[in-house]
Write a protein that holds these residues in place. Sequence first.
Motif, short mmCIF file in Angstrom:
data_model
loop_
_atom_site.label_atom_id
_atom_site.label_comp_id
_atom_site.label_asym_id
_atom_site.label_seq_id
_atom_site.Cartn_x
_atom_site.Cartn_y
_atom_site.Cartn_z
N SER A 1 0.84 -1.20 0.00
CA SER A 1 0.00 0.00 0.00
C SER A 1 0.87 1.25 0.00
O SER A 1 2.09 1.18 0.13
N GLY A 2 0.22 2.40 -0.15
CA GLY A 2 0.97 3.65 -0.25
C GLY A 2 1.65 4.04 1.05
O GLY A 2 1.15 3.79 2.14
N GLY A 3 2.83 4.65 0.91
CA GLY A 3 3.52 5.21 2.06
C GLY A 3 4.23 4.22 2.96
O GLY A 3 4.59 4.56 4.09
N VAL A 4 4.45 3.00 2.49
CA VAL A 4 5.09 1.99 3.34
C VAL A 4 6.58 1.83 3.04
O VAL A 4 7.27 1.07 3.71
N GLY A 5 7.08 2.54 2.02
CA GLY A 5 8.51 2.47 1.73
C GLY A 5 8.89 1.53 0.60
O GLY A 5 10.02 1.04 0.56
N LYS A 6 7.98 1.31 -0.36
CA LYS A 6 8.31 0.41 -1.48
C LYS A 6 9.45 0.95 -2.32
O LYS A 6 10.35 0.22 -2.70
N THR A 7 9.38 2.24 -2.64
CA THR A 7 10.41 2.83 -3.50
C THR A 7 11.78 2.74 -2.83
O THR A 7 12.77 2.35 -3.46
N THR A 8 11.84 3.07 -1.56
CA THR A 8 13.10 2.99 -0.82
C THR A 8 13.58 1.55 -0.73
O THR A 8 14.77 1.26 -0.91
N THR A 9 12.67 0.63 -0.47
CA THR A 9 13.03 -0.78 -0.39
C THR A 9 13.58 -1.29 -1.72
O THR A 9 14.61 -1.98 -1.76
N ALA A 10 12.90 -0.94 -2.82
CA ALA A 10 13.35 -1.37 -4.14
C ALA A 10 14.74 -0.82 -4.43
O ALA A 10 15.63 -1.55 -4.93
N ALA A 11 14.97 0.45 -4.14
CA ALA A 11 16.27 1.06 -4.41
C ALA A 11 17.35 0.45 -3.53
O ALA A 11 18.48 0.20 -3.98
N ALA A 12 17.03 0.18 -2.27
CA ALA A 12 18.00 -0.42 -1.36
C ALA A 12 18.37 -1.83 -1.80
O ALA A 12 19.55 -2.23 -1.73
N ALA B 1 13.00 1.21 11.81
CA ALA B 1 12.87 2.55 11.27
C ALA B 1 14.17 3.32 11.44
O ALA B 1 14.89 3.15 12.44
N LEU B 2 14.46 4.15 10.45
CA LEU B 2 15.61 5.04 10.55
C LEU B 2 15.19 6.33 11.24
O LEU B 2 14.02 6.71 11.21
N PRO B 3 16.15 7.04 11.85
CA PRO B 3 15.79 8.30 12.52
C PRO B 3 15.36 9.40 11.57
O PRO B 3 14.73 10.38 11.98
N SER B 4 15.70 9.28 10.26
CA SER B 4 15.31 10.30 9.29
C SER B 4 15.06 9.64 7.93
O SER B 4 15.39 8.46 7.73
N ASP B 5 14.49 10.39 7.01
CA ASP B 5 14.22 9.86 5.67
C ASP B 5 15.53 9.57 4.93
O ASP B 5 16.57 10.14 5.23
N VAL B 6 15.44 8.67 3.95
CA VAL B 6 16.60 8.31 3.15
C VAL B 6 16.72 9.26 1.96
O VAL B 6 15.78 9.43 1.19
N HIS B 7 17.90 9.89 1.83
CA HIS B 7 18.11 10.85 0.75
C HIS B 7 19.34 10.55 -0.09
O HIS B 7 19.61 11.27 -1.05
N ASP B 8 20.11 9.53 0.27
CA ASP B 8 21.36 9.31 -0.46
C ASP B 8 21.72 7.82 -0.45
O ASP B 8 21.01 6.99 0.13
N LEU B 9 22.84 7.50 -1.12
CA LEU B 9 23.27 6.11 -1.23
C LEU B 9 23.59 5.51 0.13
O LEU B 9 23.32 4.33 0.37
N GLU B 10 24.16 6.30 1.01
CA GLU B 10 24.51 5.77 2.33
C GLU B 10 23.25 5.34 3.08
O GLU B 10 23.23 4.30 3.75
N GLY B 11 22.19 6.13 2.96
CA GLY B 11 20.93 5.76 3.60
C GLY B 11 20.35 4.49 2.99
O GLY B 11 19.84 3.62 3.71
N LEU B 12 20.43 4.37 1.66
CA LEU B 12 19.95 3.15 1.00
C LEU B 12 20.79 1.94 1.42
O LEU B 12 20.26 0.85 1.62
N ARG B 13 22.10 2.15 1.55
CA ARG B 13 22.97 1.05 1.98
C ARG B 13 22.60 0.59 3.39
O ARG B 13 22.60 -0.60 3.70
#
Length: 376
Positions: A24-35, A354-366
Amino acid sequence: MSDILEIDKLIDDPESRVIVCCGSGGVGKTTTAAALALRAAERGRQTVVLTIDPARRLAQALGLRELGNHPKQVQVDGFEPKGELWAMMLDMRRTFDDMVRVHAGPERAEQLLQNPFYQTISTSFSGTQEYMAMEKLGQLAATDEWDLIIVDTPPSRSALDFLDAPTRLSSALDGRMIRLLTGPAKAGGWGLRKVVNAGFSMFAKAVSTIIGGQLLTDASAFMQAFDSMFGGFRERARKTSELLRSGGTSFLVVAAPEPDALREASYFVERLSEESMPLAGLVANRTHPVLAPLSGAEAVAAAEQLAKGETSAPLAEAVLRLHADRVALAERETRLLARFTRAHPEVPLVRVPALPSDVHDLEGLRDIGTRLSTQS
């Protein structure tokens, strides 16, 4: 109890060719896919990630200014994966246009691309976006340039449309109402009366960007030009549907530990089972594990004792109360996930804190990739 989902085993398996992230929306699919894509590339896979989400979070997180309708290699200072990482964002209209150019021939393609009826259905016809996602997935798989394709889908009800798209769009374009639109060119006034009597006004309303008699003319011309490529249209849809059901494809359902998201996840798991789609497991995203071996009741009791004591310790008291809240949240999430696993004991599961902040870069995805692969 469900098994633990082993992410590294999934992405390292050379037989694993396609991973579809849905939920569903807002669960982090895009971030998960990129990670997942980043981790797979760093572990040696030739990986491409396709997002259907029009938001530009994926490009930003990958350090790219923008993503287009064709894969772009991620090349950022300090990023030296063993494999390769490519990324793209679906452009529905351009994908449809490219498909027409490839399969209709230059002259007929130009007729189709300029046809107002085509311009309507290529952007607003029900199922077009999902079908074009399937078309793009099929194109990526056919090139053999990548050995792993990771797909980020729209929110889960739309993602179900992603599964249905080839059948629905083919049926719509091959259906009685559409086929009747070729009648006026072939049968004069009889054809027009037949269309009107069949409920043409309802169809005209559905494609309201073109009105009146011009719609009839444009639609008729479109269908006659489209006829020559329709067989290939359906054949590619069939092949992509087979790809989604093949042993090399896995679906990952992503959900937050919340009632609505888990209800959607449960619905999707059941639908995948009905469709014989290969489900890899559930990613329970943004969970809140307890970080200290102290129960909530003990933390509250200790905070109360500090509050009544002669020596003031407001910081320690606040920390204890925060810990008690965290324990309550973790217990609530555990109950919700336990309810899911009782309903679907066969579905492997991994929790991602959960991370303390949103993911904005490769390090966050890693970091997300590491959390995905860490057993919990």
